[in-house]
Design a protein around this motif. Structure first.
Motif, PDB file in Angstrom:
ATOM      1  N   ILE A  91       1.077  -1.154  -0.173  1.00 46.86           N
ATOM      2  CA  ILE A  91      -0.066   0.089   0.068  1.00 46.86           C
ATOM      3  C   ILE A  91       0.993   1.365  -0.154  1.00 46.86           C
ATOM      4  O   ILE A  91       0.794   2.199  -0.803  1.00 46.86           O
ATOM      5  N   ASN A  92       1.911   1.291   0.889  1.00 42.38           N
ATOM      6  CA  ASN A  92       2.727   2.326   0.896  1.00 42.38           C
ATOM      7  C   ASN A  92       3.573   2.535  -0.550  1.00 42.38           C
ATOM      8  O   ASN A  92       3.550   3.618  -0.900  1.00 42.38           O
ATOM      9  N   TRP A 130       4.817  -6.525  16.446  1.00 42.87           N
ATOM     10  CA  TRP A 130       5.078  -5.910  15.102  1.00 42.87           C
ATOM     11  C   TRP A 130       5.122  -4.426  15.299  1.00 42.87           C
ATOM     12  O   TRP A 130       5.991  -3.822  14.766  1.00 42.87           O
ATOM     13  N   MET A 131       4.272  -3.892  15.928  1.00 47.96           N
ATOM     14  CA  MET A 131       4.086  -2.352  16.151  1.00 47.96           C
ATOM     15  C   MET A 131       5.456  -1.910  17.084  1.00 47.96           C
ATOM     16  O   MET A 131       5.618  -0.650  16.935  1.00 47.96           O
ATOM     17  N   SER A 132       5.955  -2.790  17.688  1.00 50.01           N
ATOM     18  CA  SER A 132       7.085  -2.272  18.504  1.00 50.01           C
ATOM     19  C   SER A 132       8.416  -2.116  17.715  1.00 50.01           C
ATOM     20  O   SER A 132       9.286  -1.500  18.054  1.00 50.01           O
ATOM     21  N   THR A 133       8.170  -3.026  16.461  1.00 47.65           N
ATOM     22  CA  THR A 133       9.566  -2.725  15.713  1.00 47.65           C
ATOM     23  C   THR A 133       9.653  -1.719  14.915  1.00 47.65           C
ATOM     24  O   THR A 133      10.408  -1.092  14.456  1.00 47.65           O
ATOM     25  N   GLU A 134       8.475  -0.673  14.817  1.00 45.87           N
ATOM     26  CA  GLU A 134       8.403   0.605  14.126  1.00 45.87           C
ATOM     27  C   GLU A 134       8.501   0.523  12.660  1.00 45.87           C
ATOM     28  O   GLU A 134       8.879   1.301  11.983  1.00 45.87           O
ATOM     29  N   LYS A 135       8.292  -0.697  12.124  1.00 42.05           N
ATOM     30  CA  LYS A 135       8.178  -0.892  10.562  1.00 42.05           C
ATOM     31  C   LYS A 135       7.434  -0.130   9.959  1.00 42.05           C
ATOM     32  O   LYS A 135       7.517   0.520   9.065  1.00 42.05           O
ATOM     33  N   VAL A 136       6.269   0.048  10.652  1.00 44.31           N
ATOM     34  CA  VAL A 136       4.977   0.557   9.944  1.00 44.31           C
ATOM     35  C   VAL A 136       5.097   2.127  10.087  1.00 44.31           C
ATOM     36  O   VAL A 136       4.716   2.742   9.213  1.00 44.31           O
ATOM     37  N   GLN A 137       5.687   2.424  11.178  1.00 46.11           N
ATOM     38  CA  GLN A 137       5.919   4.122  11.195  1.00 46.11           C
ATOM     39  C   GLN A 137       6.688   4.551  10.052  1.00 46.11           C
ATOM     40  O   GLN A 137       6.724   5.869   9.598  1.00 46.11           O
ATOM     41  N   ALA A 138       7.628   3.974   9.650  1.00 44.54           N
ATOM     42  CA  ALA A 138       8.587   4.056   8.772  1.00 44.54           C
ATOM     43  C   ALA A 138       7.997   4.430   7.395  1.00 44.54           C
ATOM     44  O   ALA A 138       8.548   5.014   6.257  1.00 44.54           O
ATOM     45  N   LEU A 139       6.671   3.750   7.150  1.00 44.70           N
ATOM     46  CA  LEU A 139       6.262   3.838   5.745  1.00 44.70           C
ATOM     47  C   LEU A 139       5.431   5.321   5.687  1.00 44.70           C
ATOM     48  O   LEU A 139       4.425   5.548   6.349  1.00 44.70           O
ATOM     49  N   VAL A 198      -1.147   5.015   9.625  1.00 43.66           N
ATOM     50  CA  VAL A 198      -2.221   3.812  10.478  1.00 43.66           C
ATOM     51  C   VAL A 198      -2.975   4.602  11.525  1.00 43.66           C
ATOM     52  O   VAL A 198      -2.512   5.318  12.293  1.00 43.66           O
ATOM     53  N   ARG A 199      -4.356   4.735  11.329  1.00 43.88           N
ATOM     54  CA  ARG A 199      -5.266   5.337  12.174  1.00 43.88           C
ATOM     55  C   ARG A 199      -5.895   4.544  13.480  1.00 43.88           C
ATOM     56  O   ARG A 199      -6.549   5.301  14.289  1.00 43.88           O
TER      57      ARG A 199
END
Ligand SMILES: *Cc1c(COP(=O)(O)O)cnc(C)c1O
Length: 223
Positions: free
Chosen positions: A98-99, A134-143, A148-149
Motif C-alpha cells: 500500500i505504501n 510488530w508495532m514495537s518494531t516501528e516498521k510501519v511508522q517508517a512507511l 495508520v489510524r
C-alpha cells in the motif's frame, strides 16, 4: 426496506455515540447506493476490490470509499488512487505494498490494522500479541505513504452480548497498548455491524460498518 429512514435512524444513534456510519454497500446495485447517498450518506464500505472499482466511477465523487474486506497485494494498485481508508491491513507485506502504490500516486492512505478478536477461526487479522510485537518494531511508522489510524475487528457471531462486549472492549484496550509501544496516537476503532453496532458504540467504536440494517438482507433480491 426504507433506506432513507434506516440511514436517518442509524446515523442518529451512531452520531450520539460519537462515531461515523459506514454504509456497507457490498452486493447492492448502484441505484440503491444512490438512494442512501440522497439520504445524506457519504461513507460507503465494500469488501471486494473489483466491486468497488466498478461502482466508484458511477457514483458522486464526494463519496468516501472504505475497503473493509481482505485485500490481496496484487489488487492494491487498483484502489489506491481513490480509496479513503483500508480497514483490513494484516501483514507487513500488505502495508509495504500500500505504501509503495500510494507513493506512486502521491498519496498518503489511511489504514487500519485488522485484529482477530472473535472465537471463530479466521485466516485474517493479527493476533493481539503478534500486533504488539510488530508495532514495537516501528516498521510501519517508517512507511511514509500510509497513515495508520487505528484498529478494526469483528466480534464472534453469537447471541451472547456479554461475549461480544468483551471482545470489543478488548480491542479498545489493545489500541491503548499499541499506542504505548509504537509511540503513535491512533484513535480509530472500526467495530460493530448490523447485529452488534450498539454494543460497539458503548465500547468506544468510532466507525461502525452497517449493511443489512440499512439495505436489507443481501440474499433477498426481491427487495
Ligand atoms: C458485510 C460486512 C459488514 C456488514 O455486515 P452487516 O451484518 O450486513 O451489517 C461489516 N464488516 C465487514 C468486514 C463486512 O464484510
Amino acid at each position: 426496506m426504507d433506506i432513507k429512514r434506516n440511514i436517518e435512524t442509524i446515523t442518529a444513534k451512531v452520531e450520539a455515540g460519537g462515531a461515523r456510519l459506514i454504509a456497507v454497500s457490498k452486493t447492492q446495485p448502484v441505484a440503491r447506493i444512490k438512494e442512501a447517498y440522497d439520504a445524506g450518506q457519504r461513507i460507503f464500505g465494500e469488501n471486494k476490490v473489483q466491486e468497488m472499482v466498478e461502482k466508484h466511477p458511477q457514483l458522486p465523487s464526494d463519496i468516501s470509499w472504505h475497503l473493509i474486506g481482505h485485500l490481496q497485494t496484487n489488487k492494491v494498485k487498483l484502489i489506491v488512487p481513490f480509496v479513503s481508508m483500508i480497514h483490513a491491513v494484516d501483514s507487513d507485506r500488505l502495508a509495504e505494498e500500500i505504501n509503495k502504490q500510494a507513493a506512486r500516486v502521491g498519496r498518503v492512505v489511511d489504514c487500519l490494522l485488522q485484529v482477530h478478536i472473535a472465537q471463530e477461526e479466521s485466516k485474517f487479522g493479527f493476533a493481539p500479541n503478534e500486533l504488539i510485537e510488530w508495532m514495537s518494531t516501528e516498521k510501519v511508522q517508517a512507511l511514509k505513504n500510509i497513515a495508520v489510524r487505528g484498529l478494526m475487528g469483528m466480534a464472534t457471531l453469537t447471541e451472547d452480548a456479554a461475549q461480544v462486549r468483551k471482545e470489543f472492549n478488548g480491542l479498545r484496550k489493545l489500541l491503548e497498548q499499541v499506542n504505548q509501544v509504537s509511540g503513535l496516537t491512533m484513535n480509530e476503532l472500526s467495530m460493530g455491524m448490523s447485529s452488534d453496532y450498539e454494543i460497539a458504540l458503548e465500547e468506544g467504536s468510532t466507525l461502525v460498518r452497517v449493511g443489512t440494517a440499512i439495505f436489507g438482507d443481501r440474499n433477498n433480491k426481491q427487495q
